[in-house]
Design a protein around this motif. Structure first.
Motif, PDB file in Angstrom:
ATOM      1  N   ASP A 109       5.314  -5.479   0.251  1.00  0.00           N
ATOM      2  CA  ASP A 109       6.189  -4.334  -0.009  1.00  0.00           C
ATOM      3  C   ASP A 109       5.414  -3.216  -0.706  1.00  0.00           C
ATOM      4  O   ASP A 109       5.590  -2.031  -0.404  1.00  0.00           O
ATOM      5  CB  ASP A 109       7.380  -4.751  -0.880  1.00  0.00           C
ATOM      6  N   ALA A 110       4.558  -3.594  -1.650  1.00  0.00           N
ATOM      7  CA  ALA A 110       3.752  -2.596  -2.358  1.00  0.00           C
ATOM      8  C   ALA A 110       2.754  -1.942  -1.415  1.00  0.00           C
ATOM      9  O   ALA A 110       2.520  -0.725  -1.487  1.00  0.00           O
ATOM     10  CB  ALA A 110       3.011  -3.260  -3.519  1.00  0.00           C
ATOM     11  N   VAL A 111       2.159  -2.727  -0.537  1.00  0.00           N
ATOM     12  CA  VAL A 111       1.184  -2.188   0.421  1.00  0.00           C
ATOM     13  C   VAL A 111       1.837  -1.123   1.292  1.00  0.00           C
ATOM     14  O   VAL A 111       1.278  -0.036   1.506  1.00  0.00           O
ATOM     15  CB  VAL A 111       0.585  -3.317   1.287  1.00  0.00           C
ATOM     16  N   ALA A 112       3.034  -1.418   1.778  1.00  0.00           N
ATOM     17  CA  ALA A 112       3.733  -0.457   2.638  1.00  0.00           C
ATOM     18  C   ALA A 112       4.070   0.817   1.878  1.00  0.00           C
ATOM     19  O   ALA A 112       3.865   1.935   2.383  1.00  0.00           O
ATOM     20  CB  ALA A 112       5.007  -1.090   3.191  1.00  0.00           C
ATOM     21  N   ALA A 113       4.566   0.672   0.652  1.00  0.00           N
ATOM     22  CA  ALA A 113       4.935   1.842  -0.147  1.00  0.00           C
ATOM     23  C   ALA A 113       3.712   2.659  -0.529  1.00  0.00           C
ATOM     24  O   ALA A 113       3.715   3.901  -0.438  1.00  0.00           O
ATOM     25  CB  ALA A 113       5.683   1.400  -1.402  1.00  0.00           C
ATOM     26  N   ALA A 114       2.642   1.979  -0.952  1.00  0.00           N
ATOM     27  CA  ALA A 114       1.433   2.686  -1.360  1.00  0.00           C
ATOM     28  C   ALA A 114       0.787   3.407  -0.182  1.00  0.00           C
ATOM     29  O   ALA A 114       0.306   4.539  -0.315  1.00  0.00           O
ATOM     30  CB  ALA A 114       0.438   1.706  -1.991  1.00  0.00           C
ATOM     31  N   ALA A 115       0.773   2.756   0.979  1.00  0.00           N
ATOM     32  CA  ALA A 115       0.189   3.384   2.166  1.00  0.00           C
ATOM     33  C   ALA A 115       0.925   4.670   2.530  1.00  0.00           C
ATOM     34  O   ALA A 115       0.310   5.686   2.889  1.00  0.00           O
ATOM     35  CB  ALA A 115       0.204   2.409   3.337  1.00  0.00           C
ATOM     36  N   GLU A 116       2.248   4.636   2.412  1.00  0.00           N
ATOM     37  CA  GLU A 116       3.042   5.831   2.721  1.00  0.00           C
ATOM     38  C   GLU A 116       2.740   6.949   1.730  1.00  0.00           C
ATOM     39  O   GLU A 116       2.557   8.109   2.121  1.00  0.00           O
ATOM     40  CB  GLU A 116       4.529   5.492   2.691  1.00  0.00           C
ATOM     41  N   ARG A 117       2.669   6.614   0.448  1.00  0.00           N
ATOM     42  CA  ARG A 117       2.456   7.641  -0.571  1.00  0.00           C
ATOM     43  C   ARG A 117       1.026   8.165  -0.594  1.00  0.00           C
ATOM     44  O   ARG A 117       0.784   9.285  -1.027  1.00  0.00           O
ATOM     45  CB  ARG A 117       2.853   7.079  -1.940  1.00  0.00           C
ATOM     46  N   LEU A 118       0.091   7.371  -0.122  1.00  0.00           N
ATOM     47  CA  LEU A 118      -1.308   7.814  -0.086  1.00  0.00           C
ATOM     48  C   LEU A 118      -1.683   8.436   1.255  1.00  0.00           C
ATOM     49  O   LEU A 118      -2.831   8.838   1.441  1.00  0.00           O
ATOM     50  CB  LEU A 118      -2.232   6.630  -0.382  1.00  0.00           C
ATOM     51  N   SER A 119      -0.722   8.503   2.168  1.00  0.00           N
ATOM     52  CA  SER A 119      -1.022   9.049   3.500  1.00  0.00           C
ATOM     53  C   SER A 119      -1.447  10.510   3.447  1.00  0.00           C
ATOM     54  O   SER A 119      -2.107  11.008   4.360  1.00  0.00           O
ATOM     55  CB  SER A 119       0.198   8.897   4.421  1.00  0.00           C
ATOM     56  N   ALA A 120      -1.103  11.201   2.360  1.00  0.00           N
ATOM     57  CA  ALA A 120      -1.498  12.603   2.208  1.00  0.00           C
ATOM     58  C   ALA A 120      -2.960  12.755   1.812  1.00  0.00           C
ATOM     59  O   ALA A 120      -3.489  13.877   1.809  1.00  0.00           O
ATOM     60  CB  ALA A 120      -0.608  13.279   1.162  1.00  0.00           C
ATOM     61  N   GLY A 166       3.297   0.925  -6.817  1.00  0.00           N
ATOM     62  CA  GLY A 166       3.923   2.092  -6.203  1.00  0.00           C
ATOM     63  C   GLY A 166       2.991   3.258  -6.023  1.00  0.00           C
ATOM     64  O   GLY A 166       3.434   4.360  -5.691  1.00  0.00           O
ATOM     65  N   ALA A 167       1.690   3.064  -6.231  1.00  0.00           N
ATOM     66  CA  ALA A 167       0.625   4.056  -6.003  1.00  0.00           C
ATOM     67  C   ALA A 167       0.613   5.178  -7.031  1.00  0.00           C
ATOM     68  O   ALA A 167      -0.012   6.218  -6.797  1.00  0.00           O
ATOM     69  CB  ALA A 167       0.710   4.634  -4.597  1.00  0.00           C
ATOM     70  N   GLY A 168       1.242   4.985  -8.189  1.00  0.00           N
ATOM     71  CA  GLY A 168       1.215   6.009  -9.227  1.00  0.00           C
ATOM     72  C   GLY A 168      -0.194   6.293  -9.716  1.00  0.00           C
ATOM     73  O   GLY A 168      -0.641   7.451  -9.723  1.00  0.00           O
ATOM     74  N   HIS A 169      -0.915   5.243 -10.111  1.00  0.00           N
ATOM     75  CA  HIS A 169      -2.301   5.416 -10.540  1.00  0.00           C
ATOM     76  C   HIS A 169      -3.181   5.831  -9.364  1.00  0.00           C
ATOM     77  O   HIS A 169      -4.068   6.684  -9.498  1.00  0.00           O
ATOM     78  CB  HIS A 169      -2.848   4.120 -11.153  1.00  0.00           C
ATOM     79  N   SER A 170      -2.940   5.222  -8.196  1.00  0.00           N
ATOM     80  CA  SER A 170      -3.756   5.519  -7.020  1.00  0.00           C
ATOM     81  C   SER A 170      -3.690   6.995  -6.646  1.00  0.00           C
ATOM     82  O   SER A 170      -4.714   7.627  -6.357  1.00  0.00           O
ATOM     83  CB  SER A 170      -3.311   4.669  -5.825  1.00  0.00           C
ATOM     84  N   CYS A 171      -2.491   7.555  -6.632  1.00  0.00           N
ATOM     85  CA  CYS A 171      -2.344   8.974  -6.276  1.00  0.00           C
ATOM     86  C   CYS A 171      -3.078   9.866  -7.274  1.00  0.00           C
ATOM     87  O   CYS A 171      -3.713  10.858  -6.886  1.00  0.00           O
ATOM     88  CB  CYS A 171      -0.870   9.362  -6.215  1.00  0.00           C
ATOM     89  N   LEU A 215     -11.178   6.192  -2.167  1.00  0.00           N
ATOM     90  CA  LEU A 215     -10.339   5.287  -2.944  1.00  0.00           C
ATOM     91  C   LEU A 215      -9.884   4.136  -2.068  1.00  0.00           C
ATOM     92  O   LEU A 215      -9.386   4.343  -0.964  1.00  0.00           O
ATOM     93  CB  LEU A 215      -9.100   6.025  -3.483  1.00  0.00           C
ATOM     94  N   ILE A 216     -10.063   2.908  -2.580  1.00  0.00           N
ATOM     95  CA  ILE A 216      -9.559   1.717  -1.904  1.00  0.00           C
ATOM     96  C   ILE A 216      -8.588   1.044  -2.859  1.00  0.00           C
ATOM     97  O   ILE A 216      -8.962   0.648  -3.969  1.00  0.00           O
ATOM     98  CB  ILE A 216     -10.695   0.736  -1.520  1.00  0.00           C
ATOM     99  N   SER A 217      -7.330   0.935  -2.453  1.00  0.00           N
ATOM    100  CA  SER A 217      -6.288   0.324  -3.279  1.00  0.00           C
ATOM    101  C   SER A 217      -5.915  -1.044  -2.723  1.00  0.00           C
ATOM    102  O   SER A 217      -5.719  -1.190  -1.516  1.00  0.00           O
ATOM    103  CB  SER A 217      -5.057   1.223  -3.325  1.00  0.00           C
ATOM    104  N   PHE A 218      -5.810  -2.019  -3.617  1.00  0.00           N
ATOM    105  CA  PHE A 218      -5.477  -3.394  -3.249  1.00  0.00           C
ATOM    106  C   PHE A 218      -4.072  -3.736  -3.736  1.00  0.00           C
ATOM    107  O   PHE A 218      -3.634  -3.263  -4.777  1.00  0.00           O
ATOM    108  CB  PHE A 218      -6.435  -4.388  -3.931  1.00  0.00           C
ATOM    109  N   ASP A 219      -3.378  -4.593  -3.000  1.00  0.00           N
ATOM    110  CA  ASP A 219      -2.177  -5.241  -3.531  1.00  0.00           C
ATOM    111  C   ASP A 219      -1.872  -6.468  -2.691  1.00  0.00           C
ATOM    112  O   ASP A 219      -2.062  -6.448  -1.474  1.00  0.00           O
ATOM    113  CB  ASP A 219      -0.969  -4.307  -3.559  1.00  0.00           C
ATOM    114  N   ARG A 220      -1.395  -7.522  -3.354  1.00  0.00           N
ATOM    115  CA  ARG A 220      -1.059  -8.765  -2.653  1.00  0.00           C
ATOM    116  C   ARG A 220       0.368  -8.752  -2.146  1.00  0.00           C
ATOM    117  O   ARG A 220       0.749  -9.595  -1.334  1.00  0.00           O
ATOM    118  CB  ARG A 220      -1.289  -9.954  -3.595  1.00  0.00           C
ATOM    119  N   ASP A 221       1.183  -7.802  -2.653  1.00  0.00           N
ATOM    120  CA  ASP A 221       2.589  -7.718  -2.289  1.00  0.00           C
ATOM    121  C   ASP A 221       2.748  -6.834  -1.054  1.00  0.00           C
ATOM    122  O   ASP A 221       2.422  -5.641  -1.103  1.00  0.00           O
ATOM    123  CB  ASP A 221       3.378  -7.127  -3.463  1.00  0.00           C
TER     124      ASP A 221
END
Length: 313
Positions: free
Chosen positions: A57-68, A32-37, A49-55
């Motif tokens: 659903d997680a990729v979509a959520a993390a991309a939205e939250r890291l868009s800032a 959910g991009a908690g650590h990434s943010c 920062l480059i964040s990886f995920d195989r899921d």
């Protein structure tokens, strides 16, 4: 359902990575991009920062939250492919890598993903939503294969009885849902074991690990992550069960070991130098107040290693 994941030991991870504002960092498990943010917030204009995920659903959520954060990006890939992905991005070495292992809160709480034994859902458990599912394993693997998976990946002492009862049940009808499997497991263990704790946990963990090839990906991912580090770079790994922690502990110990000459040699002739240094001699565990807020942090262990300035490999 919103993709939610409560970051475990957030402050300990950020402190352990020793983040430089102009550094390049990898979150191997975006979730959910908690650590990434939190990492992205520490970076300056030249940081990355480059964040990886195989899921997906997680990729979509993390991309939205890291868009800032213009210096952050999310990649739909397993962390075990880290080296090749970074090379494609023109990155040869990084300043730090975080790997938060295990299942996210969303994956457990979203019944349709089939990870939980508390809700009825298709028996899936695929983090990537691709490949062999839990139902495929439960309904097609031999009794011996099932017993081995449950014993080795779940450390379940009733593995043979559980495997036997799965095979007996599927002869009548396929085992296709989580509650079907949970009922078989409960009927396979003594009443005392049922009273002590939920008897499904170990078997569900074992099948999930098998479905997702978790230990194989972890072994490869650790090597990829460590050898992508710059001298002085750090690798921080959060584990949630003994199999993961043992693998991480042993791999870290191997990188910290220097001379491998026989003990009776009067002096070193191999010339092997340690590749890394442990930042924390013992694993860091969550504080009591965090455990009260997030019970899933109870079993978490954080280990951190720093790559040596001069190292082999």
């Amino acid at each position: 359902m919103e993709f939610r994941h409560i970051p475990v030991m957030l402050h300990e991870c950020i402190d352990g990575l020793n983040i430089r504002p102009d550094g390049i960092y990898v979150d191997g498990t975006a979730g959910g991009a908690g650590h990434s943010c939190a990492i992205a917030e520490k970076l300056g204009e030249k940081g990355r920062l480059i964040s990886f995920d195989r899921d997906p659903d997680a990729v979509a959520a993390a991309a939205e939250r890291l868009s800032a954060f213009p210096n952050a990006m999310v990649v739909h890939s397993n962390y075990s492919e880290m080296k090749s992905v970074l090379q494609d991005l023109g990155i040869s070495t990084v300043d730090g890598v975080l790997m938060d292992l295990g299942v996210s809160s969303f994956q457990l709480d979203e019944a349709s993903r089939g990870f939980s034994y508390h809700s009825d859902a298709p028996l899936d458990m695929r983090m990537s939503r691709e490949g062999l599912s839990a139902a495929d394993i439960v309904n097609t693997f031999s009794e011996q294969q099932l017993a081995k998976i449950i014993f080795e990946y779940g450390e379940e002492k009733f593995s043979r009885r559980i495997a036997s009862n799965i095979v007996r049940a599927r002869e009548k009808a396929p085992v296709n849902t989580t509650l079907q499997l949970a009922d078989i497991i409960r009927e396979s263990v003594p009443q005392k074991a049922r009273r002590e704790k939920n008897p499904c946990k170990k078997t569900f963990q074992a099948i999930r690990i098998a479905v997702n090839g978790e230990l194989d990906h972890l072994s490869k991912g650790l090597d990829e992550a460590f050898h992508c580090l710059k001298p002085g770079g750090r690798l921080a790994v959060i584990t949630f069960h003994s199999l993961e922690d043992r693998l991480v502990k042993q791999r870290f110990a191997g990188w910290c070991k220097g001379c491998v000459c026989p003990p009776d040699f009067p002096q070193c002739v191999c010339g092997k130098k340690p590749q890394g240094t442990l930042v924390n001699r013992k694993p860091i565990e969550a504080e009591e107040d965090e455990i009260e807020r997030n019970n899933r942090s109870r079993s978490a262990k954080l280990r951190i290693i720093e790559r040596s300035a001069v190292c082999d490999g």
